[in-house]
Every structure is written in C-alpha cells, then in structure tokens.
Design an enzyme around this catalytic site. Structure first.
Site, PDB file in Angstrom:
ATOM      1  N   ASP A  69     153.677  18.691 -11.178  1.00 45.03           N
ATOM      2  CA  ASP A  69     153.671  18.243  -9.778  1.00 45.03           C
ATOM      3  C   ASP A  69     152.402  18.614  -9.019  1.00 45.03           C
ATOM      4  O   ASP A  69     152.202  18.152  -7.904  1.00 45.03           O
ATOM      5  CB  ASP A  69     154.875  18.837  -9.044  1.00 45.03           C
ATOM      6  N   ASP A  71     147.870  19.948 -12.602  1.00 45.15           N
ATOM      7  CA  ASP A  71     148.626  19.319 -13.687  1.00 45.15           C
ATOM      8  C   ASP A  71     148.087  17.933 -14.032  1.00 45.15           C
ATOM      9  O   ASP A  71     148.430  17.378 -15.076  1.00 45.15           O
ATOM     10  CB  ASP A  71     150.115  19.187 -13.311  1.00 45.15           C
ATOM     11  N   ASP A 104     155.701  22.141 -16.719  1.00 36.97           N
ATOM     12  CA  ASP A 104     155.017  23.132 -15.898  1.00 36.97           C
ATOM     13  C   ASP A 104     156.081  23.980 -15.205  1.00 36.97           C
ATOM     14  O   ASP A 104     157.137  23.464 -14.818  1.00 36.97           O
ATOM     15  CB  ASP A 104     154.137  22.414 -14.865  1.00 36.97           C
TER      16      ASP A 104
END
Length: 342
Positions: free
Chosen positions: A225, A229, A26
């Site tokens: 995080d 996600d 990400d």
C-alpha cells in the site's frame, strides 16, 4: 470483480492471478493497520518513566514519522508537558537526536547507541522481551546515558489471520516482507500464521526480494500500500494494491482493492480461477459441437444410415453453441467467493 470491490486492470492480470505460486505481503498497512500506538515505557536505574517518555516525545514532536507520532500521542494521553526540541537531527536508519530543555536526547536503535558510545547493555533483556511480543522498542539516551526504552506496536487487522489461512487453502506460499527487525517480524508472523518471513528489508530492496522468489521458478503476487511498495508491485507477476494506500502504489499495481482488507486478494484470486475455469468449459462446449457436427456434415454417417446434416440444422447447432457459451459465462454473475463467506 467490481461488485466485490476489486478493480482488475487487464485480462493478463486476471489470467495470471489463477496461476500464482507465492503471495508476498507487506507488513505495515497490509497485514497490520499501519497506525502504531505507544504500548510500553521502561526506565533504567536513576530515571523514571515520565522523564523518559516526556523527553522522547518532546524530541519527536516535530517529526512526521508514524512511530514518532505514536510516542507523542502516547505522552499527551498521559498528560505530560512537552517542550520544544532544538538542534533536531534525523539519522537515517538509526533514529533522531536533539536538545530538550538543555539535555542531550537520543532516540533510536542499538546502532545509534553504539554510534554515540552509549552503553545500553542493561536494557538488552527488556528490549528482547518487547521485540518478542511483536513490538518495536527504541532506546532512549539522556546526556550520554541509557535512560530507558519506549515501545510501540502496530496492531494486526482483524481479518488478516483468516485471509492468510485462505491463501494456504488455495495452495499459495505466504511470505511476509518488512523492514522491522527479525524478532518483531517473527512475532507478527506467529500471530497471523505466516511461515516465511523476510525481515530487515530496506525499501529499495523489496523489488529485489520479489525477483529472488521469481528466480526460484515461482509466479509471485505482491500486496502492498505504500510508496516504497511500488517497485515491488511492478516487479511481481501480479501486483495487488490496497485501495486505502498511496496513489503511486495503486498506479503500479495490476489489481486494486477498494477496501483495505486482505480478503479482497483472496477474492480476486478466486474470481480469477473461476473465470479461467469457465473459459475452459466454454472452449470444450464450443469445440464439442464442431467435433460432433463436422464429421456428420462431411457425410461420415451417410454410407451406413443415409444421414446427412441439413444446413438448417447446422445453423441451429451453431446458434445453440453460442447460447451455451453465453449462458455458461453468465453463471459467473452468481459466483460467490469462498473467502467472502469464510
């Protein structure tokens, strides 16, 4: 793992980590710091930068969005006086609108300008330049006219590029996933050395993108995080959560990194590979003693040399086999991941 700031939930996660083919990262909060800052203000003809930024920041003052907070902080750093916004409205996927000091203000993407019939063609070149630099530009419209652009950027973590180089050294395909537009995502990818980019991915679609990679026959690790996600972390073969992130992401993951560095993921994979290599060595050692000892105990050598295996010697060999395995396993205590010294 714990000594290196890595908490591994299960043996399955440790075993699977050494067989990963792709690692999905990400962008926000993982590759980048997740703390955007105001970088540029561009004013259209008939407007000045202070006016554009002041009205945009006044509109965003009540917002909790990270990009909005960056604009407000940037305006305050320039000692601009911010006013109260009325009729504030957040338009999901587009931007925000409201009244500031009796003026109708819009702040958002090109879709919002089109939706409100604002002609922003004169700002297109500036928008493309800023996006090409890895920044996130937003249009500002005042009283129905395109007034300018404000751009924010999320800076890359110092060791992200080195960590991505280490992933490639380990033979992993590195994929970056983000909700940012394609140009901005590509610019960040160039900075850190990522070759495959999945941009403009909605939060709910991240898990689907991970699943698509799995359908290509790949074993996929996901690093994230944030709350959005969590589904992707759960979908991946191994989910790695940045310990500085949200509790939901940490709970959904298989491996938690106490620190916020991507180097922790490199270390986790190296520990996994070293552990499984050690396991295979132990299996060879344990079976080796039995493979040599059992035929002798069966009397295979007696007709030729008159040799039989004493029970005492057999017991000693069995004990020595255990000592060999334990001693070899303890070598892991002195294992130094290459990623920690890179």
């Amino acid at each position: 793992g714990a000594e290196n700031g890595i908490l591994i939930r299960s043996g399955d996660a440790l075993q699977t980590s050494q067989r990963l083919d792709s690692i999905v990262l990400d962008k926000t909060g993982t590759i980048t710091r997740g703390e955007p800052a105001l970088t540029d203000v561009v004013a259209a003809a008939g407007f000045d930068e202070a006016e554009v930024l002041g009205l945009a920041a006044s509109l965003e003052r009540g917002s909790e969005h990270p990009l909005g907070e960056a604009i407000v902080t940037g305006a305050q750093a320039r000692n601009l006086t911010l006013k109260d916004a009325k009729e504030f409205a957040a338009i999901p996927g587009h931007g925000v609108s409201g009244m500031v000091d009796g003026r109708d203000v819009l702040l958002g993407n090109a879709k919002l300008m089109t939706r409100r019939n604002v002609d922003a063609a004169a700002l297109k070149d500036a928008w493309q330049r800023l996006a090409g630099e890895g920044k996130t530009p937003m249009y500002v419209a005042i009283d129905g006219q395109a007034a300018g652009l404000v751009a924010v950027a999320d800076t890359v973590k110092p060791d992200s590029r080195a960590a991505i180089a280490e992933f490639k050294r380990l033979g992993l395909e590195v994929v970056m996933i983000t909700g940012d537009n394609q140009r901005t995502a590509d610019a960040i990818a160039r900075q850190v050395g990522v070759d495959r980019v999945l941009a403009e991915v909605l939060p709910d679609d991240k898990a689907h993108e991970v699943q698509k990679l799995q359908l290509e026959g790949k074993r996929v690790g996901m690093v994230g995080d944030g709350i959005n996600d969590a589904p992707a972390l759960a979908q991946a073969d191994v989910g790695f959560a940045i310990g500085t992130g949200t509790d939901v992401a940490i709970e959904a993951s298989d491996v938690t990194l106490i620190k916020g560095s991507l180097m922790g993921v490199v270390t986790a994979i190296e520990i996994s590979r070293a552990t499984m290599r050690n396991v295979r060595q132990n299996l060879v050692g344990a079976f080796g003693y039995n493979t040599l000892g059992i035929p002798v105990a069966m009397g295979l050598l007696y007709p030729f040399f008159g040799v039989l295996l004493s029970p005492l010697i057999a017991a000693a060999a069995m004990a020595f086999s255990s000592v060999t395995v334990v001693t070899n396993a303890n070598r892991l205590r002195y294992f130094q991941p290459k990623g920690m010294t890179a």
